[in-house]
Design an enzyme around this catalytic site. Structure first.
Site, PDB file in Angstrom:
ATOM      1  N   SER A 288      13.677   1.330 -10.072  1.00 56.67           N
ATOM      2  CA  SER A 288      13.721   0.646  -8.724  1.00 56.67           C
ATOM      3  C   SER A 288      13.516  -0.579  -9.244  1.00 56.67           C
ATOM      4  O   SER A 288      12.580  -1.138 -10.522  1.00 56.67           O
ATOM      5  CB  SER A 288      13.548   1.042  -7.445  1.00 56.67           C
ATOM      6  OG  SER A 288      11.567   0.627  -8.187  1.00 56.67           O
ATOM      7  N   CYS A 289      13.930  -2.169  -8.559  1.00 59.83           N
ATOM      8  CA  CYS A 289      14.002  -2.849  -7.926  1.00 59.83           C
ATOM      9  C   CYS A 289      12.009  -3.409  -8.091  1.00 59.83           C
ATOM     10  O   CYS A 289      11.370  -4.190  -9.292  1.00 59.83           O
ATOM     11  CB  CYS A 289      13.826  -3.977  -7.052  1.00 59.83           C
ATOM     12  SG  CYS A 289      13.292  -3.304  -5.258  1.00 59.83           S
ATOM     13  N   THR A 347       6.856   4.110  -1.510  1.00 58.95           N
ATOM     14  CA  THR A 347       7.814   3.778  -2.574  1.00 58.95           C
ATOM     15  C   THR A 347       7.409   4.220  -3.593  1.00 58.95           C
ATOM     16  O   THR A 347       5.696   5.091  -3.534  1.00 58.95           O
ATOM     17  CB  THR A 347       7.119   1.908  -2.767  1.00 58.95           C
ATOM     18  OG1 THR A 347       7.281   1.600  -4.491  1.00 58.95           O
ATOM     19  CG2 THR A 347       5.290   2.113  -3.437  1.00 58.95           C
ATOM     20  N   GLY A 348       8.075   4.153  -3.982  1.00 60.30           N
ATOM     21  CA  GLY A 348       7.866   5.431  -5.413  1.00 60.30           C
ATOM     22  C   GLY A 348       7.762   4.812  -6.800  1.00 60.30           C
ATOM     23  O   GLY A 348       7.532   5.435  -7.902  1.00 60.30           O
TER      24      GLY A 348
END
Length: 481
Positions: A288-289, A347-348
């Site tokens: 992810s970002c 959030t991961g």
């Protein structure tokens, strides 16, 4: 003559020098696949003013402004060499030359510093590698811009096709318009035309076929002359190996996902673990970002100070996953109006750290708040270190990491005391250390890390794609290890 006249004359002289640099930079890029950088910032296709501003920015990192009068001789020296595909940082050449006490000429020093890219050592230019975008949303269009930008020599990545679901009348015209104009990132740098009859978008001379399909099984890529391609899935619809394997059809060699992968799909953060990709690996994720924003500085801090535990709080811009106004959503809070609320969500990124940094023993936790801005986020990384330190030591270390380390393309550094989120729109780094906000007390350090969660992340995706496709070229001078 007044002081103001002196300043203006100096500016005009520097403009003239910067103008003389543009054709050299362009020729090196088009004819030799050489990308000229200045402290990790590309100078390819940049204007006179942009080149001067990039030189001035060095003052924030190195403490003093870098002048075009200092870098031009190195650029001229490069033009006289038999260079192969590479990235060459003239800012680093100028900086290392200043510290060299052997009395070499600029030409001799430059030839030695880039010897790995010349003569018998140079990489031979290949035929290029086909790329396909599956999905054409926020990340898809930015990745498309970057692929088109990097196709200058014709020997790197070539965007051959975009696969989307049909959207009705004038679908291709509307998609081309979204590529041409972006409310956040501005105008496309170049020209775009549409050939509706042949379902093709022509961007800066690149013919991009628009293929309509509802499922990967409906596409025959070989019918469009596509071969050995890297497919970049921007939909996030499939995130495990079984789902992503649907893309592995004739014409497609590898699949890169622009979202966190599930199961045994490798999550890659370029600069940190991209060298662990196995040559025969066909499916991988760019994570992810936020993972890309926190993992490089987390690795840097662990390498120098050791990290025992940490927590990341991301203050993240809203995304298309949220609702414009209150409406049903499968998540509890994301159904509330994104432009009107701060929204606590999950959030991961923290759990993804273990995949990118398997040797990190520290437990990292995380949470996220979505806020009413359309782009650029900030990660607040709160770390307990293995040893005590002070603010100045951490600042000096992170500044050096951003300048000379292998992570210099991932980590940027800013000292501007009035910086705010919109200042980082268009940043190509995975994260930017805000020096003014850094807090250190004993064995506790709190880093404030800005990141363009759209464009900076897209740049990381392109770096991974370049690496797996064999067109990621070495950088000179080599970064300090």
């Amino acid at each position: 003559m007044t002081v103001n006249d002196d300043s203006f004359t100096n500016w005009k002289n520097r403009e003239e020098i910067a103008e003389s640099m543009i054709p050299i930079i362009g020729k090196l890029h088009r004819e030799r696949d050489v990308t000229v950088l200045l402290h990790s910032r590309s100078l390819v296709n940049k204007s006179v003013v942009s080149i001067l501003k990039t030189h001035r920015f060095a003052r924030q990192i190195a403490g003093e402004e870098l002048s075009v009068t200092e870098t031009l001789p190195f650029l001229q020296a490069l033009a006289s060499l038999d260079l192969g595909p590479s990235q060459i940082d003239i800012g680093m050449l100028a900086a290392t030359y200043k510290t060299d006490d052997r009395g070499l000429s600029v030409a001799a020093f430059t030839a030695e510093a880039v010897a790995g890219a010349t003569g018998a050592n140079k990489i031979e230019r290949g035929e290029g590698r086909d790329a396909v975008l599956y999905g054409f949303g926020r990340i898809g269009r930015l990745v498309a811009r970057l692929l088109i930008e990097k196709s200058g020599s014709g020997n790197g990545l070539r965007l051959r096709a975009i696969v989307v679901r049909g959207g009705g009348d004038q679908d291709i015209v509307k998609r081309a318009s979204l590529l041409r104009r972006d409310s956040i990132h501005g105008q496309f740098q170049g020209t775009i035309t549409v050939d509706e009859a042949n379902s093709t978008i022509i961007a800066n001379g690149n013919e991009i076929k628009v293929i309509y399909a509802n499922d990967p099984s409906e596409v025959d890529y070989t019918a469009y002359g596509i071969k050995n391609a890297i497919l970049i899935d921007n939909t996030g619809k499939w995130r495990d190996r079984e789902g992503l394997s649907k893309h592995l059809r004739p014409g497609i060699d590898k699949v890169v996902l622009t979202a966190p992968g599930k199961g045994d799909v490798p999550n890659i953060v370029h600069g940190v673990n991209h060298d662990t990709i196995k040559p025969d690996e066909q499916i991988l994720s760019c994570a992810s970002c936020t993972t890309n924003a926190i993992v490089p500085p987390l690795k840097a801090m662990d390498d120098e100070f050791g990290v025992l535990r940490g927590h990341v709080e991301t203050v993240h811009s809203f995304t298309n996953d949220q609702n414009l106004l209150d409406n049903y959503h499968k998540s509890e809070r994301r159904g509330r109006s994104a432009p009107l609320n701060m929204v606590i969500t999950e959030t991961g990124a923290a759990s993804a750290v273990a995949k990118a940094l398997p040797d990190l023993k520290a437990k990292i936790t995380g949470s996220s708040i979505r806020v009413p801005v359309p782009d650029v986020s900030i990660a607040i990384l709160n770390l307990q270190l293995a040893r005590e330190t002070d603010r100045q030591e951490v600042l000096d270390y992170l500044r050096d990491v951003s300048l000379t380390s292998p992570l210099r393309r991932q980590i940027d550094f800013i000292t501007a005391p009035d910086a705010v989120s919109s200042d980082f729109i268009g940043s190509r780094h995975a994260s930017i250390v805000d020096a003014g906000a850094l807090k250190v007390e004993g064995d506790n350090a709190i880093l404030y890390l800005w990141y363009d969660n759209e464009f900076g992340y897209s740049c990381q995706v392109i770096r991974v794609v370049q690496h797996v496709s064999g067109v990621e070229y070495p950088t000179y001078p080599a970064p300090a290890v």
